[in-house]
Design an enzyme around this catalytic site. Structure first.
Site, PDB file in Angstrom:
ATOM      1  CG  HIS A   1      -0.193   0.357   2.496  1.00  0.00           C
ATOM      2  ND1 HIS A   1       0.400  -0.598   3.258  1.00  0.00           N
ATOM      3  CD2 HIS A   1       0.055   1.548   3.107  1.00  0.00           C
ATOM      4  CE1 HIS A   1       0.987  -0.029   4.298  1.00  0.00           C
ATOM      5  NE2 HIS A   1       0.806   1.276   4.236  1.00  0.00           N
TER       6      HIS A   1
HETATM    7  C1  UD1 Z   1      -1.599   5.364   6.054  1.00  0.00           C
HETATM    8  C2  UD1 Z   1      -0.260   5.906   6.550  1.00  0.00           C
HETATM    9  C3  UD1 Z   1       0.799   4.806   6.502  1.00  0.00           C
HETATM   10  C4  UD1 Z   1       0.329   3.532   7.190  1.00  0.00           C
HETATM   11  C5  UD1 Z   1      -1.023   3.114   6.595  1.00  0.00           C
HETATM   12  C6  UD1 Z   1      -1.586   1.862   7.248  1.00  0.00           C
HETATM   13  C7  UD1 Z   1       0.026   8.321   6.067  1.00  0.00           C
HETATM   14  C8  UD1 Z   1       0.739   9.314   5.241  1.00  0.00           C
HETATM   15  N1  UD1 Z   1       0.208   7.028   5.726  1.00  0.00           N
HETATM   16  O1  UD1 Z   1      -1.477   5.084   4.683  1.00  0.00           O
HETATM   17  O2  UD1 Z   1       1.968   5.272   7.140  1.00  0.00           O
HETATM   18  O3  UD1 Z   1       1.267   2.501   6.985  1.00  0.00           O
HETATM   19  O4  UD1 Z   1      -1.950   4.198   6.776  1.00  0.00           O
HETATM   20  O5  UD1 Z   1      -2.653   1.323   6.514  1.00  0.00           O
HETATM   21  O6  UD1 Z   1      -0.669   8.692   7.004  1.00  0.00           O
HETATM   22  N2  UD1 Z   1      -9.349   4.508   2.830  1.00  0.00           N
HETATM   23  C9  UD1 Z   1     -10.523   3.766   2.816  1.00  0.00           C
HETATM   24  N3  UD1 Z   1     -10.921   3.193   3.982  1.00  0.00           N
HETATM   25  C10 UD1 Z   1     -10.232   3.339   5.139  1.00  0.00           C
HETATM   26  C11 UD1 Z   1      -9.046   4.085   5.138  1.00  0.00           C
HETATM   27  C12 UD1 Z   1      -8.610   4.656   3.972  1.00  0.00           C
HETATM   28  O7  UD1 Z   1     -11.163   3.614   1.793  1.00  0.00           O
HETATM   29  O8  UD1 Z   1     -10.665   2.805   6.167  1.00  0.00           O
HETATM   30  C13 UD1 Z   1      -8.881   5.147   1.606  1.00  0.00           C
HETATM   31  C14 UD1 Z   1      -8.673   6.653   1.803  1.00  0.00           C
HETATM   32  O9  UD1 Z   1      -9.851   7.372   1.602  1.00  0.00           O
HETATM   33  C15 UD1 Z   1      -7.595   6.944   0.787  1.00  0.00           C
HETATM   34  C16 UD1 Z   1      -6.778   5.649   0.753  1.00  0.00           C
HETATM   35  O10 UD1 Z   1      -7.609   4.639   1.293  1.00  0.00           O
HETATM   36  O11 UD1 Z   1      -8.164   7.170  -0.478  1.00  0.00           O
HETATM   37  C17 UD1 Z   1      -5.478   5.756   1.511  1.00  0.00           C
HETATM   38  O12 UD1 Z   1      -5.677   6.065   2.884  1.00  0.00           O
HETATM   39  P1  UD1 Z   1      -4.675   7.062   3.664  1.00  0.00           P
HETATM   40  O13 UD1 Z   1      -5.145   7.210   5.039  1.00  0.00           O
HETATM   41  O14 UD1 Z   1      -4.440   8.266   2.826  1.00  0.00           O
HETATM   42  O15 UD1 Z   1      -3.273   6.401   3.668  1.00  0.00           O
HETATM   43  P2  UD1 Z   1      -2.770   4.921   3.752  1.00  0.00           P
HETATM   44  O16 UD1 Z   1      -2.292   4.556   2.398  1.00  0.00           O
HETATM   45  O17 UD1 Z   1      -3.759   4.036   4.447  1.00  0.00           O
END
Ligand code: UD1
Length: 362
Positions: A207
């Site tokens: 991811h």
């Molecule tokens: C984040 C952290 C990373 C950690 C990871 C664990 C940052 C910069 N990165 O990355 O260090 O290793 O979490 O998973 O903070 N989304 C959903 N459902 C959810 C959560 C997220 O659909 O429950 C979607 C968000 O809307 C977004 C994408 O997934 O479009 C990424 O989520 P985001 O929180 O930006 O970062 P991660 O890649 O999860």
């Protein structure tokens, strides 16, 4: 209870819930502990499920700020957290790891003149533009107490002139894993559900922004998936799923027969999957060391790691290179036991004692 000093924990993403679990239990009865969830991770299997499985008290406040660009997400969190902290007036604010929620929590607190304790401080990948590296460097520099899980992390802090604030605490993730190891090992329901035999499959996760946001790198990941010589379980992170769809690579991935795709797993199922896997392939910092602690060989799909200690205990860096990955899978590294205590003390014990001293100093 009212007389106990107040501590606010700011969490928002999966890896933070895992560190909060053992600490919340240790803070109980000694501090008034307020848990603020930013809402960065909001799907039940990435958030609520962790609170239930790990018996973490439900968040006192949920800011419901998930999604959006990094700047917008961090900015909205900063504004909302400032308000919460002004109302709560805690003696200290705890932030965890390296996500946008970490930075927003540390910055909101520091700007209000509140003490900040950073759990899992001092980690460095030395990749300056990685979002997590930005979050951890900045958070370390504005915190008052740096809880370092390893001596490498302590050395990193010293090199940046932060030596005075350092506490070598050991690793809360290992403390939790140590306690739950028998439950993880014996979670037969999960193995049956997937009809898997111990040691007869790989577990893969990806991811990291650098790996999945760039279509060329996403293609390299797919090539690795296609060439894997064994059944592979792949819990798909929402970020990765979105990028696969937008680069029109999802159909190609779904054609890989030996790949079993699933939704993100809860803590226990993920760790059971790692415990019984022949090997784990991942770009996650947390899963890398969890696999090592469970003594499953791990191939890290990056060129660097914040956890160099794991390289002596069964972790190998393979980048996004399919050839290197296949060669390493043919000659898996030997694993070695990892201790979770520091001079006989549990990480949560060390952290609680340092917090008590820091708050008493005023
Ligand atoms: C984040 C952290 C990373 C950690 C990871 C664990 C940052 C910069 N990165 O990355 O260090 O290793 O979490 O998973 O903070 N989304 C959903 N459902 C959810 C959560 C997220 O659909 O429950 C979607 C968000 O809307 C977004 C994408 O997934 O479009 C990424 O989520 P985001 O929180 O930006 O970062 P991660 O890649 O999860």
């Amino acid at each position: 209870m009212k007389d106990h000093p107040k501590i606010v924990s700011v969490v928002g993403a999966r890896p933070q819930f895992v560190k909060l679990a053992p600490l919340a239990a240790a803070l109980k009865g000694k501090f008034r502990h307020i848990i603020v969830h930013t809402g960065q991770h909001y799907d039940d299997n990435m958030s609520g499920l962790f609170f239930r499985q790990l018996e973490i008290p439900a968040p006192d406040i949920n800011l419901k700020i998930g999604g959006g660009s990094h700047g917008r997400m961090t900015g909205r969190m900063l504004t909302a957290l400032e308000k919460v902290l002004q109302q709560e007036q805690p003696a200290l604010v705890l932030v965890y790891g390296d996500t946008n929620s970490t930075l927003a929590g540390a910055l909101a607190a520091a700007k209000l003149g509140l003490k900040v304790g950073h759990i899992e401080a001092g980690m460095r990948s030395f990749v300056a533009d990685m979002p997590e590296e930005i979050n951890r460097r900045l958070s370390d520099h504005i915190s008052s107490l740096l809880f370092c899980p390893t001596s490498t992390a302590v050395a990193n802090c010293r090199r940046e002139g932060l030596g005075r604030k350092v506490v070598l605490s050991g690793d809360l993730m290992y403390e939790l894993l140590h306690r739950l190891r028998p439950v993880i090992r014996d979670n037969q329901a999960w193995m049956k559900k997937w009809r898997l035999e111990s040691g007869q499959y790989f577990l893969m996760t990806a991811h990291r922004a650098a790996n999945v946001d760039d279509p060329d790198n996403l293609r390299r990941l797919l090539e690795i998936m296609e060439r894997l010589p064994m059944t592979t379980i792949l819990p798909l992170h929402p970020r990765t799923a979105a990028r696969l769809r937008s680069s029109r690579l999802m159909t190609r991935m779904k054609k890989i027969d030996h790949l079993k795709l699933c939704e993100p797993l809860g803590y226990l199922d993920m760790l059971t999957a790692a415990y019984h896997a022949r090997a784990v392939l991942t770009d996650s910092g947390g899963l890398q060391k969890e696999a090592v602690f469970l003594r499953t060989p791990v191939l890290t799909l990056r060129e660097e790691t914040e956890w160099p200690e794991t390289l002596k205990r069964g972790n190998r860096l393979v980048g996004l290179d399919a050839g290197r990955t296949m060669r390493t899978l043919n000659h898996l590294p030997a694993t070695k036991a990892t201790s979770f205590t520091v001079r006989g003390k549990r990480p949560s014990e060390i952290i609680v004692s340092a917090l008590t001293k820091e708050i008493a100093r005023g």
